[in-house]
Design a protein around this motif. Structure first.
Motif, PDB file in Angstrom:
ATOM      1  N   ASP A   9      -2.202  -2.440   6.247  1.00  0.00           N
ATOM      2  CA  ASP A   9      -0.926  -1.780   6.521  1.00  0.00           C
ATOM      3  C   ASP A   9       0.063  -2.022   5.388  1.00  0.00           C
ATOM      4  N   GLN A  10      -0.037  -3.206   4.762  1.00  0.00           N
ATOM      5  CA  GLN A  10       0.905  -3.541   3.696  1.00  0.00           C
ATOM      6  C   GLN A  10       0.201  -4.354   2.627  1.00  0.00           C
ATOM      7  N   VAL A  11       0.585  -4.108   1.394  1.00  0.00           N
ATOM      8  CA  VAL A  11       0.092  -4.854   0.241  1.00  0.00           C
ATOM      9  C   VAL A  11       1.306  -5.348  -0.534  1.00  0.00           C
ATOM     10  N   ASN A  12       1.297  -6.641  -0.835  1.00  0.00           N
ATOM     11  CA  ASN A  12       2.396  -7.242  -1.602  1.00  0.00           C
ATOM     12  C   ASN A  12       1.862  -7.734  -2.941  1.00  0.00           C
ATOM     13  N   VAL A  13       2.519  -7.364  -4.011  1.00  0.00           N
ATOM     14  CA  VAL A  13       2.133  -7.826  -5.339  1.00  0.00           C
ATOM     15  C   VAL A  13       3.392  -8.158  -6.138  1.00  0.00           C
ATOM     16  N   ALA A  14       3.210  -8.991  -7.125  1.00  0.00           N
ATOM     17  CA  ALA A  14       4.310  -9.325  -8.027  1.00  0.00           C
ATOM     18  C   ALA A  14       4.318  -8.345  -9.198  1.00  0.00           C
ATOM     19  N   GLU A  15       5.490  -8.031  -9.654  1.00  0.00           N
ATOM     20  CA  GLU A  15       5.620  -7.117 -10.796  1.00  0.00           C
ATOM     21  C   GLU A  15       4.823  -7.642 -11.986  1.00  0.00           C
ATOM     22  N   GLY A  16       4.100  -6.738 -12.623  1.00  0.00           N
ATOM     23  CA  GLY A  16       3.280  -7.118 -13.769  1.00  0.00           C
ATOM     24  C   GLY A  16       1.842  -7.444 -13.410  1.00  0.00           C
ATOM     25  N   ASN A  17       1.588  -7.736 -12.151  1.00  0.00           N
ATOM     26  CA  ASN A  17       0.216  -8.019 -11.709  1.00  0.00           C
ATOM     27  C   ASN A  17      -0.522  -6.726 -11.397  1.00  0.00           C
ATOM     28  N   PRO A  18      -1.844  -6.768 -11.439  1.00  0.00           N
ATOM     29  CA  PRO A  18      -2.601  -5.569 -11.037  1.00  0.00           C
ATOM     30  C   PRO A  18      -2.499  -5.343  -9.535  1.00  0.00           C
ATOM     31  N   THR A  20      -4.158  -3.124  -6.084  1.00  0.00           N
ATOM     32  CA  THR A  20      -5.223  -2.321  -5.488  1.00  0.00           C
ATOM     33  C   THR A  20      -4.809  -1.947  -4.075  1.00  0.00           C
ATOM     34  N   VAL A  21      -4.930  -0.671  -3.752  1.00  0.00           N
ATOM     35  CA  VAL A  21      -4.717  -0.180  -2.395  1.00  0.00           C
ATOM     36  C   VAL A  21      -6.048   0.417  -1.946  1.00  0.00           C
ATOM     37  N   LYS A  22      -6.560  -0.080  -0.832  1.00  0.00           N
ATOM     38  CA  LYS A  22      -7.924   0.237  -0.435  1.00  0.00           C
ATOM     39  C   LYS A  22      -8.025   1.469   0.455  1.00  0.00           C
ATOM     40  N   LYS A  78      -3.814   0.006 -10.284  1.00  0.00           N
ATOM     41  CA  LYS A  78      -2.910   0.108 -11.422  1.00  0.00           C
ATOM     42  C   LYS A  78      -2.935  -1.235 -12.121  1.00  0.00           C
ATOM     43  N   PRO A  79      -3.092  -1.268 -13.431  1.00  0.00           N
ATOM     44  CA  PRO A  79      -3.246  -2.540 -14.151  1.00  0.00           C
ATOM     45  C   PRO A  79      -2.018  -3.442 -14.075  1.00  0.00           C
ATOM     46  N   SER A  80      -0.819  -2.849 -14.054  1.00  0.00           N
ATOM     47  CA  SER A  80       0.401  -3.644 -14.082  1.00  0.00           C
ATOM     48  C   SER A  80       1.439  -2.982 -13.179  1.00  0.00           C
ATOM     49  N   ALA A  81       1.742  -3.618 -12.064  1.00  0.00           N
ATOM     50  CA  ALA A  81       2.632  -3.008 -11.074  1.00  0.00           C
ATOM     51  C   ALA A  81       4.089  -3.060 -11.510  1.00  0.00           C
ATOM     52  N   LEU A  82       4.829  -2.037 -11.108  1.00  0.00           N
ATOM     53  CA  LEU A  82       6.263  -1.973 -11.329  1.00  0.00           C
ATOM     54  C   LEU A  82       6.992  -2.012  -9.987  1.00  0.00           C
TER      55      LEU A  82
END
Lengths: 117, 114
Positions: A9-18, A20-22, A78-82
Motif C-alpha cells: 500500500d505504501q513505499v517509503n524511501v529516502a531521497e537519492g536512494n533507488p 521499486t514499486v511492485k 528509479k535509480p535515484s528518488a526525488l
C-alpha cells in the motif's frame, strides 16, 4: 480473468536512494502492462508500457520498469528518488476483451510512494 | 491532461437527485471511459464507449447510465444519487492501433452526495 496486484500500500524511501514499486499480474496470454502516476488532486498520467520486446522499458521522469515473465512481475524502478516523485502509482494490465472492450484496462489498487529528504 | 476536460470539477448534491457529469475531448479518440476512484479500491470501470452511440457496462455500472451522441462528449448520469456514489470520477480516452493501448485521463470530478 486478467488481474493485477500491487502488494504494497505504501513505499517509503529516502531521497537519492533507488526505489521499486511492485506489480504482479495474471493473464491468459501475453500481457500488455502499464504504469501510471497520480499527483494529489490530479488525473492519472501515463508513465510507460510493455507490449513486446525488450524486458526493460524506459518511461517518463527517469522511471523504468522490468518485465519478468517467469515471475509474472512488472516492477517500477528509479535509480535515484526525488521528493517530487512522491505520489500514487498504479499498475494496469490490458483486459484482452474483444470488440468494444479490447482497449479496457484493469488497474491495481495503487501504491503510495513517499520520498523523504 | 491530453485535451480532456471534465465538468463540473466539484459537486455536492443531495440523495435522490439526478446528476450528470460531462467529459469532453479534443483528441478525436474513439474510445472513452468512466472510472470511479475510492480509497482501497483503486480505479474501477463504470461504463465505456467504443464509438458514437456504442456503450457498454463496466465492473460497477449499477446506478449509472451513459450516453455518447458525439465523438467528443461522453456523459455519465446518476439517475438518483446515493451516498455510496460519493467518489472521484475520472474520464479517460484511448485510440487503439499498433501497440497503442494506453489511456489518457481527465482531471477528475469530486462528487459528494449528502
Amino acid at each position: 480473468a486478467q488481474s493485477v496486484a500491487q502488494p504494497e500500500d505504501q513505499v517509503n524511501v529516502a531521497e537519492g536512494n533507488p526505489l521499486t514499486v511492485k506489480c504482479t499480474y495474471s493473464v491468459s496470454g501475453n500481457p500488455y502492462l502499464f504504469w501510471y502516476v497520480q499527483y494529489p488532486n490530479r488525473g492519472l498520467q501515463f508513465l510507460l508500457k510493455y507490449i513486446t520486446g525488450d524486458n526493460l522499458v524506459k518511461g517518463s521522469y527517469g522511471f523504468e520498469a522490468e518485465f519478468n515473465k517467469s515471475q509474472t512481475s512488472f516492477h517500477l524502478k528509479k535509480p535515484s528518488a526525488l521528493v517530487s516523485d512522491s505520489a500514487l502509482y498504479f499498475c494496469a494490465v490490458r483486459d484482452f476483451g474483444y470488440g468494444g472492450s479490447q482497449g479496457n484496462l484493469i488497474f491495481g489498487k495503487g501504491t503510495k510512494l513517499s520520498v523523504k529528504p | 491532461d491530453a485535451g480532456i476536460t471534465q465538468s463540473p470539477r466539484h459537486k455536492v448534491t443531495e440523495t435522490g437527485t439526478p446528476v450528470t457529469l460531462r467529459c469532453h475531448q479534443t483528441e478525436n479518440h474513439r474510445y472513452m471511459y468512466w472510472y470511479r476512484q475510492d480509497p482501497g479500491h483503486g480505479l474501477r470501470l463504470i461504463h465505456y464507449s467504443y464509438g458514437v452511440k456504442d456503450t457498454d457496462k463496466g465492473e460497477v455500472s449499477d446506478g449509472y447510465s451513459v450516453s455518447r451522441s458525439k465523438t467528443e462528449d461522453f456523459l455519465l448520469t446518476l439517475e438518483s444519487a446515493t451516498s455510496s456514489q460519493t467518489s472521484v470520477y475520472f474520464c479517460a480516452i484511448s485510440e487503439l492501433g499498433g501497440d497503442s493501448y494506453e489511456q489518457y485521463f481527465g482531471p477528475g470530478t469530486r462528487l459528494t452526495v449528502t
